[in-house]
Structures are given as structure tokens and as C-alpha cells.
Write a protein that holds these residues in place. Structure first.
Motif, PDB file in Angstrom:
ATOM      1  N   SER A 142       1.205   2.589  -3.584  1.00  0.00           N
ATOM      2  CA  SER A 142      -0.003   2.609  -4.405  1.00  0.00           C
ATOM      3  C   SER A 142      -0.103   3.850  -5.295  1.00  0.00           C
ATOM      4  O   SER A 142      -0.813   3.842  -6.292  1.00  0.00           O
ATOM      5  N   CYS A 184       0.820  -1.211   0.000  1.00  0.00           N
ATOM      6  CA  CYS A 184       0.000   0.000   0.000  1.00  0.00           C
ATOM      7  C   CYS A 184       0.858   1.267   0.000  1.00  0.00           C
ATOM      8  O   CYS A 184       0.428   2.312  -0.498  1.00  0.00           O
ATOM      9  N   CYS A 190      -7.662  -1.283   3.503  1.00  0.00           N
ATOM     10  CA  CYS A 190      -6.911  -0.226   2.816  1.00  0.00           C
ATOM     11  C   CYS A 190      -6.418  -0.722   1.460  1.00  0.00           C
ATOM     12  O   CYS A 190      -6.450   0.019   0.462  1.00  0.00           O
ATOM     13  N   TYR A 191      -5.973  -1.960   1.406  1.00  0.00           N
ATOM     14  CA  TYR A 191      -5.525  -2.528   0.136  1.00  0.00           C
ATOM     15  C   TYR A 191      -6.676  -2.586  -0.856  1.00  0.00           C
ATOM     16  O   TYR A 191      -6.527  -2.237  -2.033  1.00  0.00           O
ATOM     17  N   ILE A 251      -1.222   5.767   4.813  1.00  0.00           N
ATOM     18  CA  ILE A 251      -2.009   4.773   4.081  1.00  0.00           C
ATOM     19  C   ILE A 251      -3.494   4.981   4.377  1.00  0.00           C
ATOM     20  O   ILE A 251      -4.336   4.938   3.481  1.00  0.00           O
ATOM     21  N   SER A 274      -6.398   6.046   1.710  1.00  0.00           N
ATOM     22  CA  SER A 274      -7.487   5.092   1.511  1.00  0.00           C
ATOM     23  C   SER A 274      -8.857   5.694   1.799  1.00  0.00           C
ATOM     24  O   SER A 274      -9.802   5.524   1.021  1.00  0.00           O
ATOM     25  N   LEU A 295      -7.330   0.904  -2.178  1.00  0.00           N
ATOM     26  CA  LEU A 295      -6.305   1.463  -3.048  1.00  0.00           C
ATOM     27  C   LEU A 295      -6.127   0.685  -4.345  1.00  0.00           C
ATOM     28  O   LEU A 295      -5.843   1.277  -5.399  1.00  0.00           O
TER      29      LEU A 295
END
Length: 434
Positions: free
Chosen positions: A98, A95, A388-389, A110, A114, A392
Motif C-alpha cells: 500500500s 496491503c 486494514c484494507y 500492516i 493502518s 489503506l
């Protein structure tokens, strides 16, 4: 290779994999945007010891008690927790890259990328509660352990004074050592101390088997299993330092491999002491295992090794917190000059240790572990990196198996958070009412 959401919304679900190769193309941009210089940085060896030292520590000694709470099924939870800690750690570091052409510098960044300011502040609260909460627990454990040793040999020094002494020992490296690269040497000694402590406790436990033959064990204690999950989550706390550890590496593309070996080493140590501790002492095991083994010179060595570890690990957690505060407010040599920058850093870090020392003097360590582990660690280690992943990079960047892993991870962590926090708060309220 996956791409951030918005750049390629048609990413195939089969493109996703957790490997160091997924970072290679983006590592070249890491010299911009985060304020970290990637030239002539620390080694992978140092990064390994930083991770192991931060994660393995007080959590090691309370795992047999977690097994007593949850039963042998806790072994499965421990393995899952270790695997998911690696899985989400890789997601978190990915992340950081990203945004094309820029590397984010911290976990709160992050969260900001996000979910905007709300994401940033949620991560900040949980992030800082772990950095500061873990350090508070470490000071409590160090001071309390020496207090028990001193009391056994009739040294009448008050408990609170030992806490203050422990806090001073944490303050020294924290106040005068500036970066993660510089604290790596502390981590090496901390890991060695942890290994010695585990070996001593395990050997003493095995010797004590003939005296513990009537202790009972359970396959699963469903009512206390969520509380055990909170303690297990605490045992893998430390991912908040990953961005800084990765940033300090000369070869940051090796981070995933370093993290894998770190988690495997930690899991090996955890399994050894948890299985032996619970098998020998069963449901009678104390919250800190060294209080269950026979008191002798070997036990004293184990306790001193524990004290050494937490004294060395606390500055690493606190340095992560301090670096982010100092970077946020631009407390740099370039802006303030060497003398003023050192003075500001010294005041900030000294005040941090003073604030942490107060609760460490009056709150019980086992309850602190359960509360921090259940409330903060379960979310910030196992839930937030995943969401969050997804935000993103998009959910479609993962294949069905990875999504299944994410679902299991979130379910386990949410259960630990809700039920573990409720139990920890209830125990703390009862304690404070006495």
C-alpha cells in the motif's frame, strides 16, 4: 488498479478486483523496505505446500465434530470460511504494497500502517496468539496421540513425558532451520502425511457404516452453531504466515494463484473427512475423529500420520513468529556475526518451545482449538484484513459486491468470535474446576 487511500480518493468502485494483476505493478518495489531479499527465492510449489501444511492439520480431525455441533448447515459455513479465507488473504497481501516504493514485511506492520501503534499491538497480540497457540495445540495433539497408542500396548510412559518428547521433535527443526524457504521441505512431508491420514480415516469410517446405522444427524443446531463456527475458523488458521511465504517466493506476483489452489485443496480435504465422519458417526462423533473409528493397524497409521503432520507444521508457525521477533530486534548476521546470531536465535527459539510445552502438558486440546479459533482466528483471518484494507485503500476502492462480501464475512466472523469464545471459556472453566 486501485491506489492507497490518500493518493487517489476518487478511485472508482468498479476498479476493485482480486487478481494477481493488482500486485504486478508493485512487486518491483518489494526488494526495498522489508529486509527480505527477493532474489533466488523459493518456488510457487514450495509456497503451496507451506500454506497447505500450516492450515490443514489438527483442524482436519475436529471438523466432523464441528458438523455434529452445528448440523449439516456447517457444510455451508465451511465453504464460506474457505472462500473468505482466500478473499481476505488476497487483501492482506495487497496491503503489504500500500505504500509506494516499499513493501511491508509482516502482518503487524500492516496494523501499524493502518491504525498506528494501537493497530500494531492488536495485530501482534492476535497474531502471536495464533502462532504460539496453534503450535501449543500441535504439541498437545502429537504427545497425546502417541500417549494413547502407547497405553493401548501397555507402554507405561506418562502423558507429560510424551508431550516433552513431542516438544523436542518440534524444537529440532525450529531451532536449526532459519527461514520459510528452508522449512518448505518439512511442509511437503507434512502435506503427504495429512493426505494419508485423511484417506485412512475416511476408508475406515466407510467400512464402519454397517455398525453405525442408528446414529442421528441434524440439519441445524442453532444453539451450538457459533461454537462450530469457532472450530471451523480454527481450521483455516494460518494467514499469519502469508507475508513470509509470499516474501520467500521467487515470483511473488503468483501468490494469489498459489493461495487459491491451496485453499481449494484444503477445502477438498476438509469436505471429504467432515462429510464422511459426520454421516457415519452422527452426533456420537468424538472431538478428534480417529477416536471414533475402529482401533486397528489402520487407525494407528492415521494417528502416526497426524503426529508427523503436526510435528512438521508447528515449526512453520513458530518460524513466522521467530522471524518477526528477530527482525524487530535486528538479530542479524551482519550486526552480530554468525556465531552470536546463531546463539541468540537458538536461545530465543528454545525458550519459545519451553514456554509452549507447559500449557500443552495440562490443557485439553479440543478446548484449546475452540478458544484459539474463536478468539483469535476469527478476527485476524476474517476481520482485520478487511478493515486494514479499507483504511489503506479506502472503502470506495471496492465495488458494491465486494462490500457485500466484506459485510457477510465480518458478520460471520464476529458471531464466531463472540459466541464461540464465550462457549470455549465456559467449557475451560468447568474443566479446570474439576
Amino acid at each position: 488498479m486501485t491506489t492507497p487511500k490518500g493518493k487517489d480518493d476518487t478511485a472508482s468502485s468498479t476498479d476493485y478486483e482480486i487478481t494477481t494483476d493488482t500486485l504486478n505493478e508493485k512487486q518491483v518495489v518489494s526488494e526495498t523496505g522489508d529486509g527480505h531479499d527477493h532474489e533466488s527465492k523459493g518456488s510457487s510449489f514450495g509456497a503451496f505446500f507451506n500454506i497447505v501444511c500450516v492450515i490443514a492439520g489438527t483442524g482436519t480431525l475436529q471438523l466432523p465434530y464441528a458438523f455434529a455441533q452445528g448440523g449439516w448447515i456447517s457444510m455451508v459455513l465451511l465453504i464460506l470460511a474457505g472462500f473468505f479465507a482466500y478473499f481476505t488473504g488476497c487483501l492482506m497481501v495487497k496491503c503489504l504494497y500500500s505504500t509506494e516504493g516499499k513493501r511491508m514485511g509482516s502482518y503487524p506492520e500492516i496494523g501499524l500502517a493502518s491504525f498506528g501503534k494501537i493497530g500494531k499491538y492488536v495485530v501482534l497480540v492476535l497474531h502471536y496468539s495464533i502462532c504460539l497457540g496453534s503450535a501449543c495445540v500441535y504439541i498437545n495433539v502429537a504427545g497425546g496421540s502417541v500417549y494413547e497408542l502407547a497405553k493401548a500396548i501397555d507402554i507405561a510412559v506418562p502423558f507429560q513425558l510424551w508431550i516433552i518428547i513431542a516438544a523436542l521433535l518440534v524444537w529440532l527443526p525450529f531451532a536449526f532451520v532459519k527461514s520459510m524457504k528452508e522449512v518448505a521441505i518439512l511442509a511437503i512431508f507434512g502435506v503427504v502425511a495429512t493426505i494419508v491420514m485423511i484417506v485412512v480415516v475416511v476408508v475406515m469410517g466407510l467400512i464402519d457404516i454397517p455398525n453405525q446405522l442408528e446414529n442421528k444427524h441434524s440439519v441445524a443446531n442453532w444453539l451450538q452453531l457459533p461454537t462450530a463456527m469457532g472450530s471451523i475458523c480454527f481450521a483455516f488458521g494460518g494467514n499469519v504466515v502469508f507475508p513470509h511465504v509470499e516474501s520467500a517466493m521467487k515470483n511473488p506476483h503468483s501468490f494469489n494463484k498459489v493461495l487459491l489452489f491451496s485453499i481449494l485443496a484444503i477445502l477438498g480435504m476438509y469436505m471429504l473427512i467432515a462429510i464422511v465422519g459426520y454421516q457415519v458417526y452422527g452426533e456420537t462423533v468424538k472431538p478428534l475423529i480417529y477416536n471414533s473409528v475402529p482401533a486397528n493397524i489402520s487407525t494407528t497409521i492415521a494417528i502416526l500420520m497426524l503426529v508427523a503432520h503436526v510435528i512438521l507444521a508447528a515449526p512453520i508457525m513458530l518460524t513466522t513468529f521467530a522471524l518477526e521477533i528477530e527482525e524487530s530486534y535486528n538479530f542479524t548476521v551482519e550486526r552480530l556475526g554468525k556465531a552470536k546470531e546463531f546463539t541468540v536465535r537458538l536461545i530465543l527459539r528454545s525458550a519459545t518451545v519451553v514456554i509452549l510445552t507447559i500449557p500443552a502438558m495440562f490443557l485439553p486440546v479440543d478446548m484449546l482449538m475452540s478458544l484459539v479459533g474463536s478468539l483469535s482466528n476469527s478476527l485476524i483471518i476474517y476481520v482485520l484484513p478487511i478493515v486494514c484494507y479499507w483504511r489503506l485503500y479506502g472503502i470506495r476502492s471496492m465495488n458494491w459486491f465486494s462490500l457485500l462480501l466484506c459485510g457477510v464475512c465480518i458478520l460471520m466472523a464476529t458471531a464466531a468470535c463472540i459466541f464461540g469464545t464465550m462457549s470455549a471459556v465456559k467449557d475451560l472453566v468447568i474443566y479446570l474446576q474439576k
